[in-house]
Enzyme design. Structure first.
Site, PDB file in Angstrom:
ATOM      1  N   ARG A 186       0.862  -1.195   0.000  1.00  0.00           N
ATOM      2  CA  ARG A 186       0.000   0.000   0.000  1.00  0.00           C
ATOM      3  C   ARG A 186       0.890   1.234   0.000  1.00  0.00           C
ATOM      4  O   ARG A 186       1.318   1.700   1.052  1.00  0.00           O
ATOM      5  CB  ARG A 186      -0.930  -0.017   1.219  1.00  0.00           C
ATOM      6  CG  ARG A 186      -2.105   0.939   1.102  1.00  0.00           C
ATOM      7  CD  ARG A 186      -3.094   0.750   2.233  1.00  0.00           C
ATOM      8  NE  ARG A 186      -3.811  -0.490   2.123  1.00  0.00           N
ATOM      9  CZ  ARG A 186      -4.921  -0.675   1.407  1.00  0.00           C
ATOM     10  NH1 ARG A 186      -5.422   0.326   0.716  1.00  0.00           N
ATOM     11  NH2 ARG A 186      -5.523  -1.838   1.373  1.00  0.00           N
ATOM     12  N   ARG A 234       1.106  -4.881  -6.862  1.00  0.00           N
ATOM     13  CA  ARG A 234       0.722  -6.219  -6.410  1.00  0.00           C
ATOM     14  C   ARG A 234       0.957  -7.271  -7.495  1.00  0.00           C
ATOM     15  O   ARG A 234       1.126  -8.449  -7.189  1.00  0.00           O
ATOM     16  CB  ARG A 234      -0.724  -6.210  -5.932  1.00  0.00           C
ATOM     17  CG  ARG A 234      -0.878  -5.340  -4.685  1.00  0.00           C
ATOM     18  CD  ARG A 234      -2.272  -5.295  -4.143  1.00  0.00           C
ATOM     19  NE  ARG A 234      -2.345  -4.391  -3.004  1.00  0.00           N
ATOM     20  CZ  ARG A 234      -3.444  -4.180  -2.288  1.00  0.00           C
ATOM     21  NH1 ARG A 234      -4.570  -4.810  -2.605  1.00  0.00           N
ATOM     22  NH2 ARG A 234      -3.419  -3.358  -1.268  1.00  0.00           N
TER      23      ARG A 234
END
Length: 425
Positions: free
Chosen positions: A275, A389
């Site tokens: 994140r 990701r």
């Protein structure tokens, strides 16, 4: 925004959407203002009709040399009333608009009810790797290989930023080029390169504002916002346009960095690339006719899945429940990729959403149908894919016992190697 006719006809559905999406808006206040607005419009129509007919009568009286003073005086009074009603109407419309911008889109009937716990897995593809050793987390692999440098990024910009080096930087570039080539050459998209700063009305048009302003980076002097996704400038590229008959569907794709404050507390999810405040992403946007938009949504999901399949990454597709939808979405599928590190977990790499006419109404994007009618388009978008990701999954799933990382065949021509190892540039 929602069609006022829909809100008027289905206030309970709108009320349910407000509750599901955790949004506060004075729906009853809007309904009262809307009723008063319609009453005013009717009164104005009556007064304007009287004004027009009286003007003709005054002209007739003057032609016939008759006294029109009384009628002229009456029209002065009518004109004053019209001006007063028009001022009231503007005030009511401003107040109604201030409420309307906080009313979210209503979930499609096919969307599961409830919150995130009611999300439904639709399908899976691929098999998670069966390593004979304990897989490392991506930040351990990346730092060991010298391709991820979180210490330097933190020194430059603070926490939750990342930096890649050598073949790690080339890997990012290879992924972007691979994805853009796939979407343009096989999926029918036109590539666009867009600004990374947008005006307030652009972020409003796609639904980021006013709700998400605190999560966006704002340049206060110019009142411009760093984009949280290329969806914002790509979708706004057609704002205030009436698209000619036969021009739909329109498919656009583009790469951009994305900037998000991510002000919440996420615990271990802030580690490594999980994140970050700045990341790269390839976005897909579709402008389509309303009666085809849900068929187009399935095709959009298939385009995102094609990237994961080509990269040999196991994934699952999940339909989001109403309470897990974004402010502007009517239906959304999340694509979650499997990452072997930290015991294995599913990571969202793409959200594919149908906004129906919600965004188009905020941006004024319409099209001319074959019969000449002008209607709002339906807009859709999805990540194709988000890089952080995707890189996590590549590093964690394709790591070897020797400390290297295998490069999937589809990516080898872009990266120029079959393996990422120590010292490779």
């Amino acid at each position: 925004m929602l069609d006022p006719k829909f809100i008027r006809a289905h206030p309970e559905k709108v009320r349910d959407a407000l509750r599901l999406k955790g949004q506060q808006a004075d729906l009853d206040g809007w309904l009262a203002l809307d009723a008063r607005r319609r009453d005013l419009l009717q009164e104005l129509e009556t007064l304007r009709f009287r004004q027009n007919t009286a003007s003709q009568e005054i002209a007739r009286l003057k032609r016939e040399k008759q006294d029109a003073a009384a009628l002229i005086e009456e029209m002065r009074s009518v004109s004053d009333r019209i001006k007063a009603f028009e001022a009231d109407l503007r005030d009511i419309e401003e107040k109604a608009e201030a409420i309307l911008i906080w009313i979210p889109n209503v979930p499609h009937p096919s969307v599961p009810a409830g919150g995130p716990e009611n999300n439904v897995e639709v399908r899976r593809w691929g098999t998670p790797p069966d390593a004979s050793y304990k897989p490392l987390a991506h930040w351990e692999i990346g730092e060991a290989l010298g391709i991820l440098d979180f210490k330097a990024a933190s020194k430059i910009s603070g926490s939750n930023f990342s930096m890649t080096r050598g073949i790690g930087a080339r890997l990012e570039r290879a992924l972007v080029n691979f994805m853009l080539d796939l979407h343009t050459k096989r999926h029918g998209y036109t590539e666009v390169s867009v600004p990374y700063l947008v005006r307030r009305e652009s972020a409003y048009g796609t639904g980021q504002l006013p709700k998400l302003e605190e999560d966006m980076y704002r340049c206060e002097v110019d009142d411009l916002f760093l984009i949280p996704t290329a969806e914002v400038p790509i979708t706004n590229s057609l704002r205030d346009e009436i698209l000619p008959a036969g021009s739909l569907p329109i498919y656009l794709t583009g790469y951009s960095p994305c900037f998000r404050r991510e002000s919440g507390a996420y615990g271990r999810e802030t580690r490594g690339l999980m994140r970050v405040h700045q990341f790269d992403k390839v976005e897909m946007v579709r402008f389509v006719e309303p009666d085809r938009s849900y068929e187009e949504l399935e095709q959009l999901v298939a385009n995102a899945e094609a990237v994961l399949r080509a990269l040999e990454l196991p994934y699952r597709v999940v339909t989001l429940a109403g309470g897990d939808l974004s402010f502007a979405a009517a239906k959304c599928y999340d694509l979650e990729v499997y990452a072997a590190g930290e015991g294995g977990r599913w990571l969202e790499v793409s959200s594919c959403s149908n906004f129906e006419s919600f965004q188009a109404r905020r941006m004024g994007i319409r099209y001319r149908a074959e019969d000449g009618r002008v209607e709002y388009v339906h807009t859709l978008n999805g990540s194709g894919l988000a890089l952080p990701r995707t890189m996590i999954a590549l590093l964690e799933n394709f790591q070897t016992a020797q400390g290297t990382v295998r490069v999937p065949a589809a990516l080898q021509p872009y990266l120029g190697c079959v393996e990422i190892g120590p010292g490779k540039e």
